[in-house]
Design a protein around this motif. Structure first.
Motif, short mmCIF file in Angstrom:
data_model
loop_
_atom_site.label_atom_id
_atom_site.label_comp_id
_atom_site.label_asym_id
_atom_site.label_seq_id
_atom_site.Cartn_x
_atom_site.Cartn_y
_atom_site.Cartn_z
N UNK A 748 52.58 29.27 36.24
CA UNK A 748 52.17 30.66 36.35
C UNK A 748 50.68 30.77 36.60
N UNK A 749 50.31 31.80 37.32
CA UNK A 749 48.90 32.08 37.57
C UNK A 749 48.16 32.27 36.25
N UNK A 750 47.00 31.65 36.16
CA UNK A 750 46.19 31.77 34.94
C UNK A 750 45.84 33.23 34.68
N UNK A 751 45.57 33.96 35.76
CA UNK A 751 45.23 35.37 35.61
C UNK A 751 46.39 36.17 35.03
N UNK A 752 47.60 35.91 35.56
CA UNK A 752 48.78 36.63 35.06
C UNK A 752 49.08 36.22 33.62
N UNK A 753 49.01 34.91 33.33
CA UNK A 753 49.29 34.43 31.99
C UNK A 753 48.30 35.01 30.99
N UNK A 754 47.03 35.06 31.38
CA UNK A 754 46.01 35.62 30.49
C UNK A 754 46.26 37.11 30.27
N UNK A 755 46.61 37.80 31.34
CA UNK A 755 46.91 39.23 31.22
C UNK A 755 48.10 39.47 30.30
N UNK A 756 49.15 38.65 30.45
CA UNK A 756 50.32 38.81 29.59
C UNK A 756 49.97 38.54 28.13
N UNK A 757 49.17 37.49 27.91
CA UNK A 757 48.77 37.17 26.55
C UNK A 757 47.95 38.30 25.93
#
Length: 777
Positions: A748-757
């Motif tokens: 997963x994209x780091x940006x998406x994963x960070x946003x989800x977190x």
């Protein structure tokens, strides 16, 4: 609730000694905002406890919680004021000592066997580069403290640890108190959190921030901006009560804290003013400061101004107690005439105890008002956070192979529907069809522009329409006119055809002509078909690729880090390039087939040859020596043959001939009489013209069907054939390294994963806050 200060700075009333504090005797109750014992005080305490619990959930990141922020310039007496309100002694040193925030939460524990204790934690909200973290990091700094004498030193070391992130925490905690390698940060937004509980402890909290820097003499330009930003981050919130601390020994207009308060609370609706160091007022200026207590002048506040007097440096060194400090304060306001002579209605704005009571009332009222609003805001934010989460791509599962296989299968299903055709107006086949019609028109316009008369009379002669095509060609609007059909071709006059015929004769018998003449004219036509065919082919390639790549974006764009989408695009572009080359080869093959004339549809060819030949002959009669007879025959076709007169007109003579033939049992009409005319010497040329034009009708219809069919078969529908195996093979998801490949594609994209977190943590703390509120709201 929160009492927030912007500094623990030294002043003329401070000392540089770490022991410079006044003790709090055991028989004296702690001063705070929630120490009332009546029913009203209990309600306030419960409200404050609830807000403390909300702060523990972290919802203050998302919700504007009620709090009190103490602001003021350096040396404005804020540290002494906070000590008087809370009973807590803050670290002091020469120069500016507070260079990072210090949060202090106080909890009263009335249990008989309760022990006083303090836990200090370092809370990190930004990394070393100053970038905000998604979630604060809480790290205990040392063991639990049970001796009040150890708190000040521990706080000082914790602040030093924050300002020196390159030095290990344990080294700062246990090492030399003066440890400093010269690389310490000037200020930091990371802060120390101190939780104190026990008997005699007030129920409140505050956050001590660096004091406002007044000039570059006291700090750099960056320091001024940083500290001001920290203060603004508190007081800009609508639920923040601004406790504005102003020193009476400095002109008020020169104190930046006042200007900040007026910037964010221009009407003074949530600001409480506090005058400190009234014992430093210059003689003769007393009335100017008393005017603040009366709330007169340009600085009126809804909740008025207060004045307090705290111990000076000498009294602190002598170890003044809290009770003695309050007695000294009472004595000061009693003995000084300017304060003593104030009306009773203004006396309530003097002394620390009155300030504490007023702050308690303001804060509790604000909490009571805000709690239902906070509950509603939390519910809306919870809903909004759920919506934001739903907009994110689906979180990768633990089985990337299954995820990717399912996505590719879904893509293939959608691809099949796309290529087969869907009913939308902008779907693939709907976009292609107008260009297929254009292709057909371009091929029709390549029809030979034969003229059945000599060139000298040609330019002045209009070629009549092929009316016998009207019922067959559903493409009129003038396109079946000979001139329009061949708009881009030069006219071919009959003498040119006849000359080529004569020049090509070799061993033929009289009245015979070489077949190569017809073949040559037909090849001149079919040579024009390549460009429109290639144009249609390239357009279908471009359009089909665009629609497929659009489907790729829809299916794969938000999966992982986009690796699957990028690889799928490259594979599809290459596959479409291969299909384009195969389609070009197929079109060339069709063009090669048309190089030599051929048809099994001889009846269709013969019928059209007769029609074109009659058309050309009629056109020629109109311009030849028998034009008078031709005109009579045309008139006769419009009249009743049985009606005639005894005149010698052409029509009557022809009518008499037809009548006589009928009496002999010979059936004939006016067109049969044309055969009685002398034979045209250009008849061989007319035959070739009619044969070529008739063959064009056969060939162009065949070609305008075959080319779109070939493009559709080889490129559009052909793209789908065996594409699943082609795609999976190129991706390698069924090969020996399929597991590793699928994990890489599904990453997963780091940006998406960070946003989800971030959203999940936000949702967690808001639900925790909502649970706390639901108990009372």
């Amino acid at each position: 609730m929160s009492v927030v200060s912007t500094a623990s700075e030294p002043s003329d009333t401070d000392t540089s000694s770490s022991t410079s504090h006044y003790p709090l005797p055991g028989h004296i109750s702690a001063v705070g905002l929630s120490n009332a014992q009546d029913q009203s005080g209990q309600k306030r305490r419960h409200a404050l406890d609830l807000v403390h619990r909300l702060q523990n959930t972290g919802v203050q990141t998302d919700i504007d919680l009620p709090q009190i922020a103490v602001i003021g310039n350096q040396s404005a007496g804020k540290s002494s004021l906070i000590e008087a309100i809370s009973g807590i002694t803050l670290p002091r040193a020469s120069g500016t000592c507070t260079r990072c925030p210090t949060e202090c939460r106080l909890t009263n524990d009335p249990a008989p066997d309760a022990a006083w204790k303090c836990v200090i934690t370092i809370r990190t909200i930004t990394d070393r580069s100053g970038q905000a973290l998604g979630q604060p990091l809480n790290e205990p700094f040392g063991e639990v403290i049970y001796d009040k004498a150890q708190v000040e030193d521990r706080l000082r070391r914790a602040q030093r640890a924050i300002l020196n992130p390159h030095i290990s925490r344990s080294q700062i905690l246990l090492g030399d108190d003066e440890l400093n390698d010269g690389r310490a940060l000037t200020f930091s937004s990371n802060y120390v959190s101190m939780q104190i509980s026990g008997p005699g402890v007030a129920d409140l909290s505050f956050c001590d921030l660096p004091g406002l820097v007044r000039s570059t003499k006291e700090g750099s330009t960056d320091d001024i901006a940083l500290v001001e930003g920290l203060v603004e981050s508190y007081i800009k919130k609508p639920s923040c009560i601004i406790l504005l601390t102003v020193s009476c020994e400095t002109d008020i207009e020169n104190q930046g804290a006042l200007h900040l308060a007026r910037k964010y609370d221009p009407k003074g609706l949530r600001t409480v003013g506090v005058l400190t160091k009234p014992d430093r007022i210059a003689q003769g200026d007393e009335d100017d400061w008393v005017r603040f207590i009366k709330n007169e002048g340009d600085h009126k506040l809804l909740n008025n101004w207060f004045c307090v007097r705290q111990p000076n440096s000498t009294e602190l060194r002598e170890g003044i107690t809290w009770e003695e400090a309050r007695n000294k304060e009472n004595q000061f306001f009693t003995t000084h005439a300017h304060w003593r002579e104030l009306d009773p209605m203004y006396q309530r704005y003097l002394r620390t105890q009155n300030l504490v009571g007023r702050l308690s009332s303001i804060l509790s009222d604000l909490i009571s008002k805000r709690l239902p609003e906070i509950y509603n805001e939390l519910q809306l934010l919870i809903q909004k956070t759920h919506e934001d989460l739903s907009k994110l791509p689906k979180e990768p599962s633990q089985d990337p192979f299954s995820d990717i296989s399912a996505m590719i299968h879904g893509f293939i299903v959608d691809l099949s529907k796309l290529l087969e055709g869907t009913p939308e107006h902008d779907a693939l086949l709907q976009c292609i069809r107008p260009h297929q019609e254009k292709f057909k028109r371009e091929i029709r316009r390549s029809a030979p522009k034969f003229r059945p008369y000599e060139k000298e009379s040609g330019p002045q002669t209009t070629m009549p329409r092929f009316e016998f095509l009207d019922n067959e060609e559903n493409e009129q609007e003038g396109d079946d006119d000979e001139d329009n059909l061949s708009a881009n071709r030069q006219p071919i006059y009959i003498e040119e055809v006849y000359r080529r015929l004569q020049d090509a004769r070799t061993r033929e018998l009289p009245d015979k002509y070489p077949y190569i003449i017809e073949e040559w004219f037909i090849q001149q036509i079919t040579q024009q078909w390549s460009a429109p065919s290639q144009e249609l082919c390239l357009f279908v390639h471009k359009t089909t690729l665009e629609h497929i790549l659009r489907l790729v974006r829809l299916r794969f764009a938000e999966f992982g880090q986009g690796v699957l989408e990028r690889q799928a695009r490259l594979i599809i572009e290459q596959h479409m390039k291969d299909r384009l080359e195969a389609t070009k080869d197929r079109i060339k093959w069709l063009l090669d087939l048309e190089y030599r004339p051929f048809t099994m549809n001889t009846h269709y060819l013969s019928d059209y040859k007769n029609k074109f030949l009659s058309h050309y002959k009629m056109c020629r009669l109109e311009q030849g020596p028998n034009q008078r007879v031709h005109s009579a025959l045309q008139s006769l076709q419009l009249q009743d043959v049985s009606r005639y007169s005894n005149s010698d007109g052409p029509e009557d003579i022809l009518r008499q001939i037809l009548t006589a033939l009928g009496r002999l049992g010979i059936t004939a009409d006016s067109t049969d009489l044309v055969k009685l005319l002398p034979e045209d010497e250009m008849k061989p040329a007319l035959d070739i013209m009619a044969e070529v034009r008739a063959y064009f009708q056969v060939a162009y219809k065949r070609f305008t069907d075959n080319v779109p069919l070939a493009i559709d078969y080889e490129m559009v529908k052909g793209f789908e054939r065996d594409f699943y195996q082609y795609l999976t093979s190129k991706l390698g998801i069924h090969g020996p390294n399929s597991s590793a490949i699928c994990r890489e594609l599904a990453q997963e994209s780091t940006q998406v994963a960070t946003r989800r977190e971030e959203l999940l943590k936000k949702l967690e703390r808001m639900k925790a806050g909502s649970d706390e509120l639901s108990r009372i709201v």
